[in-house]
Structures are given as C-alpha cells and as structure tokens.
Design an enzyme around this catalytic site. Sequence first.
Site, PDB file in Angstrom:
ATOM      1  N   THR A 220       0.813  -1.210   0.000  1.00 58.69           N
ATOM      2  CA  THR A 220       0.000   0.000   0.000  1.00 58.69           C
ATOM      3  C   THR A 220       0.852   1.267   0.000  1.00 58.69           C
ATOM      4  OG1 THR A 220      -1.737  -1.153   1.209  1.00 58.69           O
ATOM      5  CG2 THR A 220      -1.805   1.256   1.234  1.00 58.69           C
TER       6      THR A 220
ATOM      7  N   THR B 141     -10.934  -3.501   1.383  1.00 58.47           N
ATOM      8  CA  THR B 141     -12.164  -3.009   1.999  1.00 58.47           C
ATOM      9  C   THR B 141     -13.336  -3.940   1.717  1.00 58.47           C
ATOM     10  OG1 THR B 141     -12.852  -1.729   0.072  1.00 58.47           O
ATOM     11  CG2 THR B 141     -11.343  -0.638   1.627  1.00 58.47           C
TER      12      THR B 141
ATOM     13  N   GLY C 197      -4.254   2.430  -2.615  1.00 60.24           N
ATOM     14  CA  GLY C 197      -4.787   1.545  -1.591  1.00 60.24           C
ATOM     15  C   GLY C 197      -5.588   0.444  -2.261  1.00 60.24           C
ATOM     16  N   SER C 198      -6.869   0.694  -2.481  1.00 60.25           N
ATOM     17  CA  SER C 198      -7.690  -0.284  -3.196  1.00 60.25           C
ATOM     18  C   SER C 198      -7.195  -0.469  -4.629  1.00 60.25           C
ATOM     19  CB  SER C 198      -9.157   0.164  -3.199  1.00 60.25           C
ATOM     20  OG  SER C 198      -9.685   0.173  -1.891  1.00 60.25           O
TER      21      SER C 198
ATOM     22  N   GLN D   4     -36.875  -9.880  25.498  1.00 56.96           N
ATOM     23  CA  GLN D   4     -36.649 -10.282  24.110  1.00 56.96           C
ATOM     24  C   GLN D   4     -35.582  -9.443  23.416  1.00 56.96           C
ATOM     25  OE1 GLN D   4     -39.962  -9.943  21.238  1.00 56.96           O
ATOM     26  NE2 GLN D   4     -39.673 -12.136  20.871  1.00 56.96           N
TER      27      GLN D   4
ATOM     28  N   ASP E  89      -1.181   6.858  -2.410  1.00 57.56           N
ATOM     29  CA  ASP E  89      -2.174   7.025  -3.474  1.00 57.56           C
ATOM     30  C   ASP E  89      -2.545   5.707  -4.152  1.00 57.56           C
ATOM     31  OD1 ASP E  89      -2.299   9.850  -3.165  1.00 57.56           O
ATOM     32  OD2 ASP E  89      -0.404  10.026  -4.252  1.00 57.56           O
TER      33      ASP E  89
ATOM     34  N   ARG F 133     -27.452 -10.043  35.577  1.00 56.52           N
ATOM     35  CA  ARG F 133     -27.909  -8.670  35.705  1.00 56.52           C
ATOM     36  C   ARG F 133     -29.439  -8.629  35.768  1.00 56.52           C
ATOM     37  NH1 ARG F 133     -27.487  -3.210  36.985  1.00 56.52           N
ATOM     38  NH2 ARG F 133     -28.436  -1.916  35.348  1.00 56.52           N
TER      39      ARG F 133
ATOM     40  N   GLU G  36      -4.338 -14.200   3.374  1.00 56.03           N
ATOM     41  CA  GLU G  36      -4.616 -13.165   4.363  1.00 56.03           C
ATOM     42  C   GLU G  36      -6.112 -12.930   4.506  1.00 56.03           C
ATOM     43  OE1 GLU G  36      -1.953  -9.753   4.865  1.00 56.03           O
ATOM     44  OE2 GLU G  36      -3.716  -8.490   4.501  1.00 56.03           O
TER      45      GLU G  36
ATOM     46  N   THR H 196       1.132  -2.714   8.506  1.00 52.05           N
ATOM     47  CA  THR H 196       1.120  -3.397   9.801  1.00 52.05           C
ATOM     48  C   THR H 196       2.525  -3.861  10.180  1.00 52.05           C
ATOM     49  OG1 THR H 196      -1.145  -4.162   9.448  1.00 52.05           O
ATOM     50  CG2 THR H 196       0.159  -5.355  11.072  1.00 52.05           C
TER      51      THR H 196
END
Length: 381
Positions: A127, A366, A132-133, A280, A130, A269, A243, A159
């Site tokens: 990546t 994405t 990315g996808s 419900q 300019d 609770r 991945e 990452t």
Amino acid sequence: MNFGWSEAQLELKKKAKDFALKHLNSEVSQKEQTNSFPLEEWQKCAEFGVLGWPFPKEYGGAGYEMSTSILMLEGLGFGSEDNGLPFSLNSQLWSTQMAINAFGTEEQKQKYLKPLIAGKIGAFGITEEDSGSDTYSLKMCAERVDGGYVLNGEKHYITLAPICDIAVVFATTNPKLGKWGITAFIVDRSCDGFTVSEVREKVGMRTTPMGNLYFKDCFVSESNRLGKEGAGLSLFSSAMESERGYIFASQVGRMEKQLEKAVEYANSRKSFGKTIGTFQSISNRIANMRLRLETCKMHLYKVAYLDDHDLPLMKEAAMAKLYISEAFVESSMDFIRIFGAKGVVTEFEIERDLRDGLGGLIYSGTSDIQRNIIAKLEGLL
C-alpha cells in the site's frame, strides 16, 4: 466438508486457549492506551510455536494442516483479551511468511522464514499513499543495477512497519508493463536507505503498530528478489488469498468469548425484577451473536478445507474476509448494548472490541473491494 473435529484437534485448540489465558493478558488496557506492542508476549507466542503452526518442520514449523492451524488460532483469540496481538501474528503468518514460503528460494527460506517463525518481525508492504484499493497503481520503483536493484519510494499504513526486522515489499521494475511489471523483494531492516516511521495512531488495534516504510537509494541484492521479475502480481494475489481467508481466525475466537460473557451477564444482571436475558431485546441480540459466530466459522472452515485439498479459494476467501469483519463489528455493537453503561465505559474493556473491529472493514481489502471480487467471480463484468 467434515464438520467434526478430532479429539487431537480439539485438544490443540484447548492448549492454545489455555496458553493465551495464562500468558497473554498482562496489563492489556495499559498497553492499549499507550500504543505499546507486547513484545514479551509476542516472543512467548513464538516459543509456543504459533508462528510456525501451518509451516513445514524443516523451517521450524509444526506442519499442521490448515484447518488445524485455524482452529488453534481461534482458540488463541478466545483466550487473549488483546485483539491486537493475535491480529499481528495472523498478519505476519498469512502475508509475509506465506509469501516467502510459497515463492522463496531455499536460501531465502533458511535466511528469513526460519527466523520469522522463531519470532523475528516481518512487514508486508504494497500500500502507498495514493494506491490503496487501486493496488497496482503503485509508484515505488526498483531500478536494476549490477548485482541487484535500487529501491526508491514509500509504503504507507503497513502493519508492523515501525518494528519490523524485515519487509516484503513490492515495486515496479518496468512501469510500461503496468501490473505485469511489479516485482517483490525481501529487504532487511539493516539495509542502507531503508527507514521506518513512528507508530501511527489509530482508532483500534492499538497494540498492533502501523506505520510507513521509506526507501531512498536502497540497494537490494538480486538474491533478495522474491520470485521472478514481474511476478509480483501472482505473489501478491496468492498472499492475499491467505490473508483474506485467515486473518480474522482469532477474531472468530473473540466472538465466541463475547457470546460467553454476554450470556453470563444477561443471566446475572437484573432489571425490573428480572434477569435481563428474559427480555426479548436482549435474548434476540444474543441469538444474533450466536448466528453470526456459527456463520463465521463456516466461512473460515470452508476456506481451510479448500486450502487443505488444493482447491481454488479466491471467492471463498473474499467472502470470509467480508462476512467475518462485518459480523465482528455488529456483534461488538450488540455486546456493548447488552452491557449498557458498562459497555461504553473504558474500564470494563467492552467497547474495545468495537474499536478493534472497525479497521477490519478497511485493511486487507475493503468490504467494497471484497464485494467487487465476489461479483466478478460470479460472472459480472
């Protein structure tokens, strides 16, 4: 597909779960708030063998089939309160390591794959600011010179970039060929001209460092080219199948932990003189959490089944990435609503899952891109 698990496989999952519960939950909130990577826990995971589960024994792996490895990673996610650490492990497993294992020479596997399995940290950089996808519009270039290549360019939103020991990166060796001119390289952190950014802050997964890789007149020897020149498209596509298919294996385990906590809370609770699980609106949310969890498992296990049997899995991997990432966000919303005020107060560590899940709608392609892949494979032009 066989929907049953052997006793041996279930025992391995339990061992992974017990390991995570015992070793991976120290000061998680503090590390998350300070964007601190849990290096000590990472090394414990490496020693436990996590980074080698699906890889050959000759490189330090365990040689487990894919379905067994996925089941164990699911157990790891159940036991770890920190979503970032399992995500980091999965990121390295299915991109950096898988690429080297599938396309690397024997020398490259000995030099890089073995240390990665033993705990070295690897980044996977394609990546750019300019691109990315629109992945293959990357601008980073690799100029051929005597003995190798000179790299110039930048990679963004990567990452593990700020702390990586090595990086698998993609550059164009022939811009005129477009995506057919892209080549992959293994770059050691010690190479002159290779630098990294500081950690970039983000909404969630804060214990997973994200940053940039910079290359300025960085010489890489020909022996560090990964695959053939111009084979970057094939290499990237192969790594992305893994991945997309498996990067959320541990989040499926986390969804199971969410469900367990939600049921326990709903049964204890009380409101208006009744346990809230009798209402419900609460029981329906828990039913939806269970439905999402089981559907996620079916997507995940099918990809592993296809992989184990050397069958095509591109569409199934895209469906798994799409469904699991969106299901985790939806279940995290239900998780918060069931806990009410406690769900939004940081000290109870409920809201963190939602923040950690949001990035999954973006990275590794994405949700929109996954839908495009699925539609194209259905025959739409």
